[in-house]
Design a protein around this motif. Structure first.
Motif, short mmCIF file in Angstrom:
data_model
loop_
_atom_site.label_atom_id
_atom_site.label_comp_id
_atom_site.label_asym_id
_atom_site.label_seq_id
_atom_site.Cartn_x
_atom_site.Cartn_y
_atom_site.Cartn_z
N PHE A 125 -20.22 -17.79 -55.91
CA PHE A 125 -20.47 -18.54 -55.14
C PHE A 125 -19.43 -19.47 -54.19
O PHE A 125 -18.64 -18.94 -53.86
CB PHE A 125 -19.45 -19.50 -56.31
CG PHE A 125 -20.64 -19.89 -57.74
CD1 PHE A 125 -21.36 -20.94 -57.44
CD2 PHE A 125 -20.38 -19.27 -58.48
CE1 PHE A 125 -22.17 -21.10 -58.57
CE2 PHE A 125 -20.91 -19.50 -59.95
CZ PHE A 125 -21.48 -20.12 -59.46
N LEU A 126 -20.37 -19.75 -53.18
CA LEU A 126 -19.90 -20.07 -51.89
C LEU A 126 -19.57 -21.45 -51.39
O LEU A 126 -20.87 -22.17 -51.46
CB LEU A 126 -20.82 -19.59 -50.48
CG LEU A 126 -20.61 -17.95 -50.32
CD1 LEU A 126 -21.43 -16.71 -48.98
CD2 LEU A 126 -19.47 -17.70 -50.12
N PRO A 127 -18.83 -21.59 -50.85
CA PRO A 127 -18.59 -23.53 -50.37
C PRO A 127 -19.59 -23.79 -49.17
O PRO A 127 -20.11 -22.42 -48.17
CB PRO A 127 -17.06 -24.19 -49.60
CG PRO A 127 -16.83 -22.43 -49.61
CD PRO A 127 -17.41 -21.64 -50.57
N LEU A 128 -20.06 -24.97 -48.67
CA LEU A 128 -21.12 -25.33 -47.99
C LEU A 128 -21.00 -24.68 -46.37
O LEU A 128 -21.27 -23.89 -45.30
CB LEU A 128 -21.33 -26.03 -47.00
CG LEU A 128 -22.28 -26.67 -46.24
CD1 LEU A 128 -23.67 -26.60 -46.51
CD2 LEU A 128 -22.68 -28.13 -46.36
N GLU A 129 -19.21 -24.53 -45.93
CA GLU A 129 -19.06 -24.00 -44.65
C GLU A 129 -18.50 -22.45 -45.05
O GLU A 129 -19.08 -22.36 -43.57
CB GLU A 129 -16.87 -24.53 -44.69
CG GLU A 129 -16.27 -26.34 -44.78
CD GLU A 129 -17.00 -26.72 -46.30
OE1 GLU A 129 -16.59 -25.66 -47.64
OE2 GLU A 129 -17.60 -27.48 -46.64
N GLU A 130 -18.42 -21.48 -45.65
CA GLU A 130 -18.70 -20.21 -45.52
C GLU A 130 -20.13 -20.41 -45.69
O GLU A 130 -20.54 -19.23 -44.72
CB GLU A 130 -18.46 -19.60 -46.67
CG GLU A 130 -17.15 -19.85 -47.06
CD GLU A 130 -16.01 -19.27 -47.87
OE1 GLU A 130 -16.46 -17.66 -48.23
OE2 GLU A 130 -14.63 -19.25 -48.70
N ILE A 131 -20.69 -20.78 -45.78
CA ILE A 131 -22.64 -20.58 -45.63
C ILE A 131 -23.42 -20.64 -44.95
O ILE A 131 -23.46 -20.09 -43.87
CB ILE A 131 -23.79 -21.23 -46.95
CG1 ILE A 131 -22.66 -21.20 -48.19
CG2 ILE A 131 -24.73 -21.38 -46.38
CD1 ILE A 131 -23.64 -21.71 -48.71
N ARG A 132 -22.51 -22.14 -44.07
CA ARG A 132 -22.16 -21.95 -42.16
C ARG A 132 -22.15 -21.55 -41.65
O ARG A 132 -22.44 -20.63 -40.06
CB ARG A 132 -22.09 -23.62 -42.05
CG ARG A 132 -22.60 -24.72 -42.40
CD ARG A 132 -22.07 -25.57 -41.62
NE ARG A 132 -22.26 -27.15 -42.81
CZ ARG A 132 -22.04 -28.09 -42.52
NH1 ARG A 132 -20.69 -28.95 -42.61
NH2 ARG A 132 -22.93 -29.16 -42.87
N GLU A 133 -21.56 -20.79 -41.87
CA GLU A 133 -20.45 -19.52 -40.95
C GLU A 133 -21.05 -18.09 -40.68
O GLU A 133 -21.10 -17.43 -39.94
CB GLU A 133 -19.24 -18.67 -41.37
CG GLU A 133 -17.96 -20.36 -41.37
CD GLU A 133 -16.61 -20.46 -41.47
OE1 GLU A 133 -16.74 -19.07 -42.17
OE2 GLU A 133 -15.74 -20.68 -41.66
N LEU A 134 -21.96 -17.92 -42.06
CA LEU A 134 -23.35 -16.57 -41.72
C LEU A 134 -24.73 -16.81 -40.52
O LEU A 134 -24.85 -17.65 -40.69
CB LEU A 134 -23.76 -16.99 -43.39
CG LEU A 134 -22.54 -16.26 -44.76
CD1 LEU A 134 -23.68 -16.76 -45.60
CD2 LEU A 134 -21.95 -15.30 -44.69
N PRO A 135 -24.05 -15.41 -40.25
CA PRO A 135 -24.99 -15.49 -39.30
C PRO A 135 -26.54 -15.66 -39.49
O PRO A 135 -26.82 -15.37 -40.81
CB PRO A 135 -25.23 -14.35 -38.07
CG PRO A 135 -23.79 -14.33 -38.77
CD PRO A 135 -23.14 -14.16 -40.18
#
Length: 161
Positions: A125-135
């Motif tokens: 489960f990933l928070p939005l902030e970490e999803i945004r950091e993915l290329p």
């Protein structure tokens, strides 16, 4: 020139009907990280997979989420359709909201692939902030431009462009 991951060959050069689940829990999205395909280092996407002959869309989604994540889910509602096209992969994807009803989170497997051809590397489960950091190339396009995770629950019900 990019080379195709040989473990992806099972899914190439055909159009697949995929069923995918959007599961949000504690402001985090359930995602599966797959091995690189062609033009990415890894590929993050919501759990899901191919519809098999004779099964319903709901049966497919429950089976796929269980196989990939170890979680049992209830299918709530249809959200949207996406056309995935990343040569030589092509799929029409139906996305549904799902909620967890049982099971334990684990990194699952693809039963149609042999032990040495498994693509799933991680389930989390990933928070939005970490999803945004993915290329961008490393994540499914439904994850590209989210302002909130609730955006996934209110997308237009048609093909994304």
């Amino acid at each position: 020139m990019n080379t195709l991951n040989p473990n992806v060959a099972l899914y190439t050069d055909k159009v697949r009907l995929r069923v995918c689940g959007i599961c949000i829990k504690d402001d985090k999205l359930l995602l599966v990280r797959h091995q690189a395909t062609v033009q990415n280092k890894a590929f993050w996407m919501p759990p899901g997979g191919g519809l098999q002959f004779g099964e319903t869309v709901e049966e497919c989604l429950k089976r796929e989420v269980l196989e990939e994540t170890g979680l049992q889910v209830e299918v709530r509602r249809f959200l949207f359709v996406n056309e995935f096209k990343q040569h030589p992969l092509q799929a029409v994807e139906l996305f549904f909201e799902v909620v967890i009803t049982g099971g334990s989170l684990m990194t699952g497997t693809d039963p149609e692939a042999t032990a040495d051809q498994q693509l799933i590397e991680e389930v989390v489960f990933l928070p939005l902030e970490e999803i945004r950091e993915l290329p961008l190339p490393d994540k499914h396009r439904v994850l590209h431009y989210l302002f909130s995770l609730d955006d996934l629950l209110g997308m237009p019900h048609h093909f994304l462009k």
